[in-house]
Design a protein around this motif. Structure first.
Motif, PDB file in Angstrom:
ATOM      1  N   PRO A   1       0.811  -1.225   0.000  1.00  9.58           N
ATOM      2  CA  PRO A   1       0.000   0.000   0.000  1.00  9.58           C
ATOM      3  C   PRO A   1       0.844   1.274   0.000  1.00  9.58           C
ATOM      4  CG  PRO A   1      -0.874  -1.601   1.562  1.00  9.58           C
ATOM      5  CD  PRO A   1       0.456  -2.127   1.120  1.00  9.58           C
ATOM      6  N   GLU A   2       1.886   1.312   0.828  1.00  5.30           N
ATOM      7  CA  GLU A   2       2.716   2.521   0.892  1.00  5.30           C
ATOM      8  C   GLU A   2       3.454   2.749  -0.420  1.00  5.30           C
ATOM      9  OE1 GLU A   2       6.157   4.608   3.714  1.00  5.30           O
ATOM     10  OE2 GLU A   2       5.462   2.574   4.151  1.00  5.30           O
ATOM     11  N   LEU A   3       3.957   1.683  -1.021  1.00  7.56           N
ATOM     12  CA  LEU A   3       4.691   1.841  -2.275  1.00  7.56           C
ATOM     13  C   LEU A   3       3.763   2.242  -3.418  1.00  7.56           C
ATOM     14  CD1 LEU A   3       7.221  -1.121  -2.034  1.00  7.56           C
ATOM     15  CD2 LEU A   3       7.720   1.321  -1.916  1.00  7.56           C
ATOM     16  N   ARG A   4       2.586   1.690  -3.436  1.00  5.53           N
ATOM     17  CA  ARG A   4       1.634   2.107  -4.470  1.00  5.53           C
ATOM     18  C   ARG A   4       1.296   3.583  -4.338  1.00  5.53           C
ATOM     19  NH1 ARG A   4      -2.553  -3.053  -4.875  1.00  5.53           N
ATOM     20  NH2 ARG A   4      -1.614  -3.967  -6.743  1.00  5.53           N
ATOM     21  N   ALA A   5       1.154   4.055  -3.118  1.00 10.80           N
ATOM     22  CA  ALA A   5       0.837   5.466  -2.899  1.00 10.80           C
ATOM     23  C   ALA A   5       2.007   6.365  -3.284  1.00 10.80           C
ATOM     24  CB  ALA A   5       0.461   5.691  -1.436  1.00 10.80           C
ATOM     25  N   ALA A   6       3.233   5.875  -3.080  1.00 14.48           N
ATOM     26  CA  ALA A   6       4.422   6.681  -3.369  1.00 14.48           C
ATOM     27  C   ALA A   6       4.772   6.688  -4.849  1.00 14.48           C
ATOM     28  CB  ALA A   6       5.610   6.162  -2.566  1.00 14.48           C
ATOM     29  N   CYS A   7       4.383   5.637  -5.567  1.00 14.46           N
ATOM     30  CA  CYS A   7       4.760   5.510  -6.974  1.00 14.46           C
ATOM     31  C   CYS A   7       3.807   6.306  -7.858  1.00 14.46           C
ATOM     32  CB  CYS A   7       4.795   4.041  -7.387  1.00 14.46           C
ATOM     33  SG  CYS A   7       6.245   3.163  -6.780  1.00 14.46           S
ATOM     34  N   LEU A   8       3.962   7.612  -7.819  1.00 14.06           N
ATOM     35  CA  LEU A   8       3.217   8.499  -8.698  1.00 14.06           C
ATOM     36  C   LEU A   8       3.767   8.361 -10.117  1.00 14.06           C
ATOM     37  CD1 LEU A   8       3.123  11.607  -6.335  1.00 14.06           C
ATOM     38  CD2 LEU A   8       1.383   9.811  -6.606  1.00 14.06           C
ATOM     39  N   PRO A   9       3.075   8.880 -11.120  1.00  7.93           N
ATOM     40  CA  PRO A   9       3.539   8.722 -12.504  1.00  7.93           C
ATOM     41  C   PRO A   9       4.998   9.133 -12.680  1.00  7.93           C
ATOM     42  CG  PRO A   9       1.325   9.603 -12.485  1.00  7.93           C
ATOM     43  CD  PRO A   9       1.773   9.561 -11.053  1.00  7.93           C
TER      44      PRO A   9
ATOM     45  N   LEU B   1       3.738  -2.308  -9.262  1.00  7.78           N
ATOM     46  CA  LEU B   1       4.017  -0.894  -9.021  1.00  7.78           C
ATOM     47  C   LEU B   1       4.119  -0.148 -10.343  1.00  7.78           C
ATOM     48  CD1 LEU B   1       6.722  -1.208  -6.219  1.00  7.78           C
ATOM     49  CD2 LEU B   1       4.273  -0.748  -5.939  1.00  7.78           C
ATOM     50  N   LEU B   2       3.519   1.040 -10.399  1.00  8.40           N
ATOM     51  CA  LEU B   2       3.536   1.841 -11.610  1.00  8.40           C
ATOM     52  C   LEU B   2       4.761   2.747 -11.618  1.00  8.40           C
ATOM     53  CD1 LEU B   2      -0.255   2.753 -11.854  1.00  8.40           C
ATOM     54  CD2 LEU B   2       1.005   0.952 -13.066  1.00  8.40           C
ATOM     55  N   ALA B   3       5.935   2.145 -11.644  1.00 10.94           N
ATOM     56  CA  ALA B   3       7.198   2.892 -11.685  1.00 10.94           C
ATOM     57  C   ALA B   3       7.676   3.003 -13.126  1.00 10.94           C
ATOM     58  CB  ALA B   3       8.248   2.191 -10.838  1.00 10.94           C
ATOM     59  N   SER B   4       8.527   3.998 -13.372  1.00 15.75           N
ATOM     60  CA  SER B   4       9.128   4.117 -14.704  1.00 15.75           C
ATOM     61  C   SER B   4      10.476   3.423 -14.769  1.00 15.75           C
ATOM     62  CB  SER B   4       9.297   5.593 -15.073  1.00 15.75           C
ATOM     63  OG  SER B   4      10.239   6.222 -14.212  1.00 15.75           O
ATOM     64  N   GLN B   5      11.112   3.215 -13.597  1.00 12.49           N
ATOM     65  CA  GLN B   5      12.422   2.579 -13.528  1.00 12.49           C
ATOM     66  C   GLN B   5      12.574   1.902 -12.172  1.00 12.49           C
ATOM     67  OE1 GLN B   5      15.270   2.460 -15.504  1.00 12.49           O
ATOM     68  NE2 GLN B   5      14.402   3.546 -17.250  1.00 12.49           N
ATOM     69  N   PHE B   6      13.267   0.786 -12.159  1.00 14.19           N
ATOM     70  CA  PHE B   6      13.742   0.172 -10.917  1.00 14.19           C
ATOM     71  C   PHE B   6      15.263   0.186 -10.971  1.00 14.19           C
ATOM     72  CE2 PHE B   6       9.497  -1.520 -11.317  1.00 14.19           C
ATOM     73  CZ  PHE B   6       9.020  -1.500 -10.015  1.00 14.19           C
ATOM     74  N   ILE B   7      15.877   0.805  -9.963  1.00 10.47           N
ATOM     75  CA  ILE B   7      17.337   0.862  -9.854  1.00 10.47           C
ATOM     76  C   ILE B   7      17.695   0.190  -8.535  1.00 10.47           C
ATOM     77  CG2 ILE B   7      19.350   2.369  -9.727  1.00 10.47           C
ATOM     78  CD1 ILE B   7      17.776   4.465 -11.274  1.00 10.47           C
ATOM     79  N   LEU B   8      18.288  -1.000  -8.630  1.00  5.83           N
ATOM     80  CA  LEU B   8      18.465  -1.848  -7.455  1.00  5.83           C
ATOM     81  C   LEU B   8      19.943  -2.168  -7.237  1.00  5.83           C
ATOM     82  CD1 LEU B   8      15.498  -4.305  -8.153  1.00  5.83           C
ATOM     83  CD2 LEU B   8      15.463  -2.113  -6.918  1.00  5.83           C
ATOM     84  N   PHE B   9      20.373  -2.016  -5.997  1.00 11.17           N
ATOM     85  CA  PHE B   9      21.769  -2.272  -5.621  1.00 11.17           C
ATOM     86  C   PHE B   9      21.845  -3.466  -4.676  1.00 11.17           C
ATOM     87  CE2 PHE B   9      21.817   2.103  -6.968  1.00 11.17           C
ATOM     88  CZ  PHE B   9      23.081   2.305  -7.508  1.00 11.17           C
ATOM     89  N   GLY B  10      22.796  -4.373  -4.947  1.00 16.16           N
ATOM     90  CA  GLY B  10      23.065  -5.477  -4.035  1.00 16.16           C
ATOM     91  C   GLY B  10      21.882  -6.398  -3.832  1.00 16.16           C
ATOM     92  N   LEU B  11      21.184  -6.746  -4.919  1.00 22.01           N
ATOM     93  CA  LEU B  11      19.983  -7.570  -4.810  1.00 22.01           C
ATOM     94  C   LEU B  11      20.306  -9.057  -4.817  1.00 22.01           C
ATOM     95  CD1 LEU B  11      16.858  -7.994  -4.932  1.00 22.01           C
ATOM     96  CD2 LEU B  11      17.108  -8.021  -7.430  1.00 22.01           C
ATOM     97  N   ASN B  12      19.726  -9.784  -3.868  1.00 21.18           N
ATOM     98  CA  ASN B  12      19.637 -11.238  -3.925  1.00 21.18           C
ATOM     99  C   ASN B  12      18.179 -11.555  -4.243  1.00 21.18           C
ATOM    100  OD1 ASN B  12      19.318 -13.961  -3.521  1.00 21.18           O
ATOM    101  ND2 ASN B  12      20.183 -14.000  -1.463  1.00 21.18           N
ATOM    102  N   PRO B  13      17.864 -11.982  -5.471  1.00 19.66           N
ATOM    103  CA  PRO B  13      16.466 -12.167  -5.856  1.00 19.66           C
ATOM    104  C   PRO B  13      15.867 -13.499  -5.423  1.00 19.66           C
ATOM    105  CG  PRO B  13      17.858 -12.705  -7.711  1.00 19.66           C
ATOM    106  CD  PRO B  13      18.775 -12.248  -6.593  1.00 19.66           C
TER     107      PRO B  13
END
Length: 236
Positions: free
Chosen positions: A53-61, A82-94
């Protein structure tokens, strides 16, 4: 076409275990991202779904979602929603957490409760890289003290987290994964795993840096982001 990421669009920030959003300060300053555009999301809840919920609210156009370590995992797991334009991720273990790490994570949480974040992390912190390892260490330990009260939720989040490959495969926005070549916590092959499943994924090594690359050499991280994301092709 080059991508402009400093035009006032929201930057949603998810930091890692025992970290504050200050872990991104050097990167954002070097990129010229205004502080008014930043929307930090603290890791203080024990399940990935708690953050939707918080991320959806924060991810404005046009939002950029930037995550580090455990925060990158939360972002990656929710990337398809999430309606993001970019994901920039550091040090991810998926991948889902390794059961062999369980006792170590629980022991860290117990030590943090007794001695504080900095003291507990200091004895576990791997040697740092970059131009000023001592300054990087001071910043990392200061953040650990500030976030010590969040370690129970962060520990549960780390232990229970699902793998993020399925959600990354469904993400509509480009996913750029940056990992230090000396990162023992989330080696580069993990970033490659994530990039290989994402529709618009790319894994970028940060030469000579470790897991805390953002603190070890924020200028190098900014240069990599500028080259591969801001000046790179728009994959959308």
């Amino acid at each position: 076409m080059a991508i402009e990421l400093t035009d006032g669009r929201p930057w949603v920030l998810l930091s890692g275990t025992l970290c504050t959003d200050a872990v991104f300060d050097g990167l954002l300053d070097a990129l010229g991202v205004p502080s008014a555009s930043c929307r930090p999301v603290a890791l203080r809840r024990p399940a990935v779904e708690d953050y939707l919920p918080e991320l959806r609210a924060a991810c404005l156009p046009g939002a950029v979602v930037c995550g580090f370590s455990l925060g990158a995992l939360v972002a990656a797991h929710l990337a398809d929603r999430l309606l993001a334009s970019q994901f920039i991720l550091f040090g991810l273990n998926p991948h889902a957490d390794d059961p062999a790490k369980r006792e170590g994570r629980l022991r860290l949480a117990r030590d943090v409760a007794v001695t504080g974040g900095a003291a507990a992390l200091a004895q576990r912190l791997a040697p740092l890289c970059g131009p000023d390892p001592k300054a990087a260490r001071r910043q990392i330990l200061a953040m650990a003290d500030e976030t010590a009260d969040a370690i129970p939720a962060q520990t549960e989040l780390a232990l229970s987290r699902p793998g993020a490959l399925e959600s990354l495969a469904q993400a509509r926005a480009p996913v750029s994964l940056f990992t230090g070549t000396r990162d023992a916590a989330a080696p580069f092959w993990m970033a490659q795993d994530a990039a290989n499943v994402a529709r618009h994924g790319r894994a970028i090594p940060l030469a000579g840096l470790g897991h805390y690359a953002l603190v070890e050499d924020p200028a190098a991280c900014a240069e990599a982001v500028n080259h591969h994301v801001m000046q790179g092709p728009d994959l959308i």
